[in-house]
Design an enzyme around this catalytic site. Structure first.
Site, PDB file in Angstrom:
ATOM      1  N   ASP A 124       0.761  -1.358  -0.119  1.00  0.00           N
ATOM      2  CA  ASP A 124       0.148  -0.002   0.006  1.00  0.00           C
ATOM      3  C   ASP A 124       0.817   1.283   0.000  1.00  0.00           C
ATOM      4  OD1 ASP A 124      -1.768   2.009   0.325  1.00  0.00           O
ATOM      5  OD2 ASP A 124      -2.457   1.326   2.495  1.00  0.00           O
ATOM      6  N   ASP A 308      -1.663   5.964  -5.274  1.00  0.00           N
ATOM      7  CA  ASP A 308      -1.948   4.862  -4.245  1.00  0.00           C
ATOM      8  C   ASP A 308      -2.420   3.419  -4.582  1.00  0.00           C
ATOM      9  OD1 ASP A 308      -2.771   3.741  -1.862  1.00  0.00           O
ATOM     10  OD2 ASP A 308      -4.518   4.831  -1.226  1.00  0.00           O
TER      11      ASP A 308
END
Length: 421
Positions: A124, A308
């Site tokens: 992430d 992201d």
């Protein structure tokens, strides 16, 4: 010191997670002996039996970024989760296993401790905590996840007086204490990595029975450990990499790769355009130079955003999103589903965004995220408004349309290049 070993993980995983069935063989972590020290390639395998849920994706993004959940969306997600069959998954794995579907997020096997304990973690770039389910959790908060047991690792050491805590948009939180231990990702080993062992997890994570935690690849300034923030896995690992970079070559309905320590010229076409990254408060934040919808005119506009890998959709300013869906007859912004939907029979236009003087085009098929529910004639859009979030997010919808370089040098940059789609 960071070492690279010839670790190849291979095992089977069979389970049912949130609205998806995982394949019995999930692949392997590939290490090319020609790479030499400081280069690692992690190959993903997709789940062909996926079922995407747009409302759940929106819900998770709101939770992650601390946004209050609208009542209508909460009711819809509760209904969806109530219908999802959750079963305990098997142990062990290799490669990367889709969470909600092949286009939402991938988890990758990571080993922690001595002897190694294998957990399946989500990579992430939108967070900076390396946190895991642990043996310190109440049994009621563990529903099939693998847990890290520091007491079973001879290399684990408690960081006395340190703790971590993350609060989400629904008011829930995850928190715990902190250890240092050996962490290996695809053969790349970081000794004494800060491992945040959960003592409490949000129910949104408890329900994800096939994900055991996160590997935050943002910047350490976003790390939540107190009283002293800890470096991320990448920040520690890059000291031993051939180059302080990692790349994301994510794919649409196919396997992608994360590479650490090098940029593979075979994975992109043309030049890579690099732009500066603003690391405050710790995201890979950069500014796009404009956009166009389909074959429409180019609009020069600065769009500050974060790249992201832990977010599925592309979140843009409301005016741009409205302009996009005006090109899709019958589309509407659904309060029930939490975002724009459109008739599945309607063609979806492409979306192009600027990177410096370069342009990256997202094909329309990447933006069509399928039926909102089984048998519905409405489909969910991969581009949604960032108005509630307060920040624009270039998630997997955008990342899968390009080859992306996360360059962690002293003055970080992010690079985008076209690739064969």
């Amino acid at each position: 010191m960071v070492t690279v070993t010839g670790l190849v993980l291979a095992s089977a995983l069979a389970a049912t997670g949130l609205a998806s069935a995982l394949p019995p063989k999930v692949g392997t972590t590939v290490i090319d002996p020609n790479f030499g020290p400081g280069k690692v390639s992690l190959k993903q395998l997709r789940n062909p039996n996926y079922r995407f849920s747009g409302p759940v994706s929106i819900y998770k993004t709101y939770l992650k970024y601390g946004v209050a959940i609208p009542d209508e969306l909460a009711k819809t997600v509760a209904s969806i989760l109530g219908e999802a069959e959750v079963k305990r998954r098997g142990t062990g794995s290799a490669g990367a296993i889709p969470i909600d579907d092949s286009d939402t997020a991938y988890i990758t096997p990571v080993t922690i401790g001595t002897p190694p304990q294998t957990l399946n973690l989500d990579f992430d770039t939108g967070s900076s905590d390396f946190w895991v389910f642990s043996s310190h959790l109440p049994t009621s908060q563990v529903r099939g996840q693998e847990v890290y047991a520091p007491a079973k690792s001879t290399s684990a050491a408690l960081l006395t007086g340190h703790s971590w805590s993350i609060t989400y948009g629904d008011g829930s939180s995850s928190r715990g204490n902190v250890y240092t231990d050996n962490v290996t990702v695809g053969g790349l080993t970081v000794p004494s990595q800060a491992v945040e062992a959960a003592q409490q997890v949000s129910t949104s994570f408890t329900s994800e029975t096939h994900m055991d935690g996160l590997v935050g690849l943002g910047f350490g300034t976003l790390n939540t450990v107190t009283p002293k923030r800890q470096l991320t896995f990448f920040e520690n690992a890059k000291l031993g990499l051939e180059a302080p970079v990692f790349t994301a070559d994510l794919k649409w309905h196919a396997s992608g790769t994360y590479d650490f320590g090098y940029v593979d010229p075979a994975k992109h076409t043309g030049n890579i355009t690099y732009v500066p990254v603003n690391t405050d408060p710790g995201y890979w934040m950069w500014t796009s130079t404009g956009y166009s919808v389909g074959s429409g005119p180019w609009v020069t506009q600065s769009i500050s955003n974060i790249a992201d890998t832990g977010t599925t959709l592309l979140y843009l300013p409301n005016a741009i999103v409205t302009e996009y869906y005006k090109q899709i007859p019958g589309s509407s912004n659904s309060r029930i589903y939490g975002g724009y939907v459109f008739p599945c029979s309607t063609a979806v236009p492409s979306f192009t965004f600027g990177v410096g003087s370069a342009k990256i085009t997202i094909p329309g098929k990447f933006i069509d995220y399928g039926r909102v529910t089984s048998g519905s004639s409405s489909c969910f859009g991969g581009i949604q408004s960032s108005s509630r979030l307060g920040i624009n997010i270039f998630g997997d919808v955008a990342l899968k349309a390009a080859f992306v370089v996360f360059d962690g040098q002293d003055k970080p940059t992010i690079g985008w290049a076209d690739k064969k789609l």
